[in-house]
Design a protein around this motif. Structure first.
Motif, PDB file in Angstrom:
ATOM      1  N   MET A 176      44.832  58.515 -20.870  1.00  0.00           N
ATOM      2  CA  MET A 176      43.824  57.998 -19.940  1.00  0.00           C
ATOM      3  C   MET A 176      43.804  56.467 -19.962  1.00  0.00           C
ATOM      4  O   MET A 176      44.097  55.846 -20.976  1.00  0.00           O
ATOM      5  CB  MET A 176      42.444  58.531 -20.347  1.00  0.00           C
ATOM      6  N   SER A 177      43.452  55.876 -18.835  1.00  0.00           N
ATOM      7  CA  SER A 177      43.428  54.420 -18.724  1.00  0.00           C
ATOM      8  C   SER A 177      42.239  53.828 -19.465  1.00  0.00           C
ATOM      9  O   SER A 177      41.177  54.430 -19.526  1.00  0.00           O
ATOM     10  CB  SER A 177      43.298  54.002 -17.262  1.00  0.00           C
ATOM     11  N   ILE A 181      31.595  55.805 -16.916  1.00  0.00           N
ATOM     12  CA  ILE A 181      33.028  56.047 -17.148  1.00  0.00           C
ATOM     13  C   ILE A 181      33.466  55.648 -18.562  1.00  0.00           C
ATOM     14  O   ILE A 181      34.649  55.673 -18.885  1.00  0.00           O
ATOM     15  CB  ILE A 181      33.914  55.309 -16.089  1.00  0.00           C
ATOM     16  N   LYS A 190      30.757  57.090 -10.493  1.00  0.00           N
ATOM     17  CA  LYS A 190      31.765  57.720 -11.343  1.00  0.00           C
ATOM     18  C   LYS A 190      32.809  58.449 -10.495  1.00  0.00           C
ATOM     19  O   LYS A 190      34.019  58.336 -10.735  1.00  0.00           O
ATOM     20  CB  LYS A 190      31.105  58.700 -12.318  1.00  0.00           C
ATOM     21  N   GLU A 191      32.341  59.153  -9.502  1.00  0.00           N
ATOM     22  CA  GLU A 191      33.233  59.908  -8.626  1.00  0.00           C
ATOM     23  C   GLU A 191      34.215  58.959  -7.925  1.00  0.00           C
ATOM     24  O   GLU A 191      35.402  59.223  -7.826  1.00  0.00           O
ATOM     25  CB  GLU A 191      32.376  60.630  -7.582  1.00  0.00           C
ATOM     26  N   TRP A 192      33.687  57.828  -7.473  1.00  0.00           N
ATOM     27  CA  TRP A 192      34.525  56.825  -6.809  1.00  0.00           C
ATOM     28  C   TRP A 192      35.551  56.236  -7.788  1.00  0.00           C
ATOM     29  O   TRP A 192      36.728  56.079  -7.462  1.00  0.00           O
ATOM     30  CB  TRP A 192      33.628  55.725  -6.223  1.00  0.00           C
ATOM     31  N   ALA A 193      35.084  55.909  -8.988  1.00  0.00           N
ATOM     32  CA  ALA A 193      35.931  55.218  -9.965  1.00  0.00           C
ATOM     33  C   ALA A 193      37.066  56.095 -10.482  1.00  0.00           C
ATOM     34  O   ALA A 193      38.148  55.601 -10.838  1.00  0.00           O
ATOM     35  CB  ALA A 193      35.068  54.729 -11.138  1.00  0.00           C
ATOM     36  N   GLN A 194      36.803  57.382 -10.530  1.00  0.00           N
ATOM     37  CA  GLN A 194      37.755  58.333 -11.107  1.00  0.00           C
ATOM     38  C   GLN A 194      39.164  58.189 -10.563  1.00  0.00           C
ATOM     39  O   GLN A 194      40.147  58.334 -11.294  1.00  0.00           O
ATOM     40  CB  GLN A 194      37.240  59.760 -10.829  1.00  0.00           C
ATOM     41  N   GLU A 195      39.256  57.896  -9.294  1.00  0.00           N
ATOM     42  CA  GLU A 195      40.559  57.756  -8.624  1.00  0.00           C
ATOM     43  C   GLU A 195      41.455  56.704  -9.290  1.00  0.00           C
ATOM     44  O   GLU A 195      42.670  56.775  -9.228  1.00  0.00           O
ATOM     45  CB  GLU A 195      40.308  57.349  -7.158  1.00  0.00           C
ATOM     46  N   TYR A 196      40.833  55.729  -9.937  1.00  0.00           N
ATOM     47  CA  TYR A 196      41.606  54.616 -10.496  1.00  0.00           C
ATOM     48  C   TYR A 196      41.836  54.734 -11.996  1.00  0.00           C
ATOM     49  O   TYR A 196      42.480  53.885 -12.600  1.00  0.00           O
ATOM     50  CB  TYR A 196      40.884  53.295 -10.189  1.00  0.00           C
ATOM     51  N   LEU A 197      41.291  55.773 -12.606  1.00  0.00           N
ATOM     52  CA  LEU A 197      41.348  55.880 -14.082  1.00  0.00           C
ATOM     53  C   LEU A 197      42.501  56.770 -14.547  1.00  0.00           C
ATOM     54  O   LEU A 197      42.993  57.584 -13.800  1.00  0.00           O
ATOM     55  CB  LEU A 197      40.019  56.417 -14.612  1.00  0.00           C
TER      56      LEU A 197
END
Ligand SMILES: Cc1cc2nc3c(=O)[nH]c(=O)nc-3n(C[C@H](O)[C@H](O)[C@H](O)COP(=O)(O)O)c2cc1C
Length: 158
Positions: A1-2, A26, A151-158
């Motif tokens: 994971m990032s 996150i 969190k839902e938005w950020a998930q795409e970048y993690l």
């Protein structure tokens, strides 16, 4: 994971609230982009063409100084950068931040709050300054955005 960092500038606390909420949601580290010279209410008066914010935003080379640096930027894969929209783009102090590190191999994800404007060309502008970074367009959020949505938005970048 990032491994992620949430770095933010907030003049009146709205972006700070979202940044803290995002970092907690996150499990990211949090860093405040704190100006050496704090912005007073007078500095933030956008109706006064001579106010500090107006002068800075009218000068693309303006780079307000930041109090401290992220201790070890090399440990992060993703850097979320939060700010208020000022004159349809990122405040000049975000340009200072973008130029202050080697972002090679990292993704920068801008996010913003505003009265109503979108994030505009902020991502593109940051991309021109942040050495080595892949910078995405990012997103503007309303002040009441929940941690779940962030969190839902950020998930795409993690
Ligand atoms: C100098 C200045 C310029 C602004 N320009 C815009 C703008 O272009 N569009 C907009 O919708 N809001 C604008 N705003 C409103 C802020 O983006 C908004 O209040 C933001 O949520 C404040 O975030 P903060 O509390 O983290 O500083 C501006 C505010 C200031 C102080």
């Amino acid at each position: 994971m990032s491994k992620a960092l949430v770095a933010y500038f907030s003049a009146s606390g709205i972006t700070k609230k979202l940044a803290c909420s995002l970092a907690t949601a996150i499990g990211a580290d949090l860093f405040e982009i704190e100006p050496e010279q704090k912005y007073t209410d007078e500095d933030l008066d956008w109706q006064n063409h001579h106010s500090r914010s107006s002068v800075e935003m009218n000068d693309r080379s303006s780079r307000p100084a930041i109090v401290s640096k992220v201790l070890d930027m090399s440990q992060y894969d993703v850097v979320f950068v939060g700010f208020p929209v000022w004159w349809y783009r990122e405040p000049s102090i975000i340009d200072t931040f973008a130029e202050s590190y080697d972002f090679s191999g990292k993704t920068i994800v801008p996010f913003a709050t505003s009265g109503s404007s979108g994030i505009g060309d902020s991502g593109k502008n940051i991309g021109e300054l942040a050495k080595g970074a892949k910078v995405v367009e990012g997103k503007r959020f309303s002040s009441s955005t929940s941690a779940v949505v962030l969190k839902e938005w950020a998930q795409e970048y993690l």
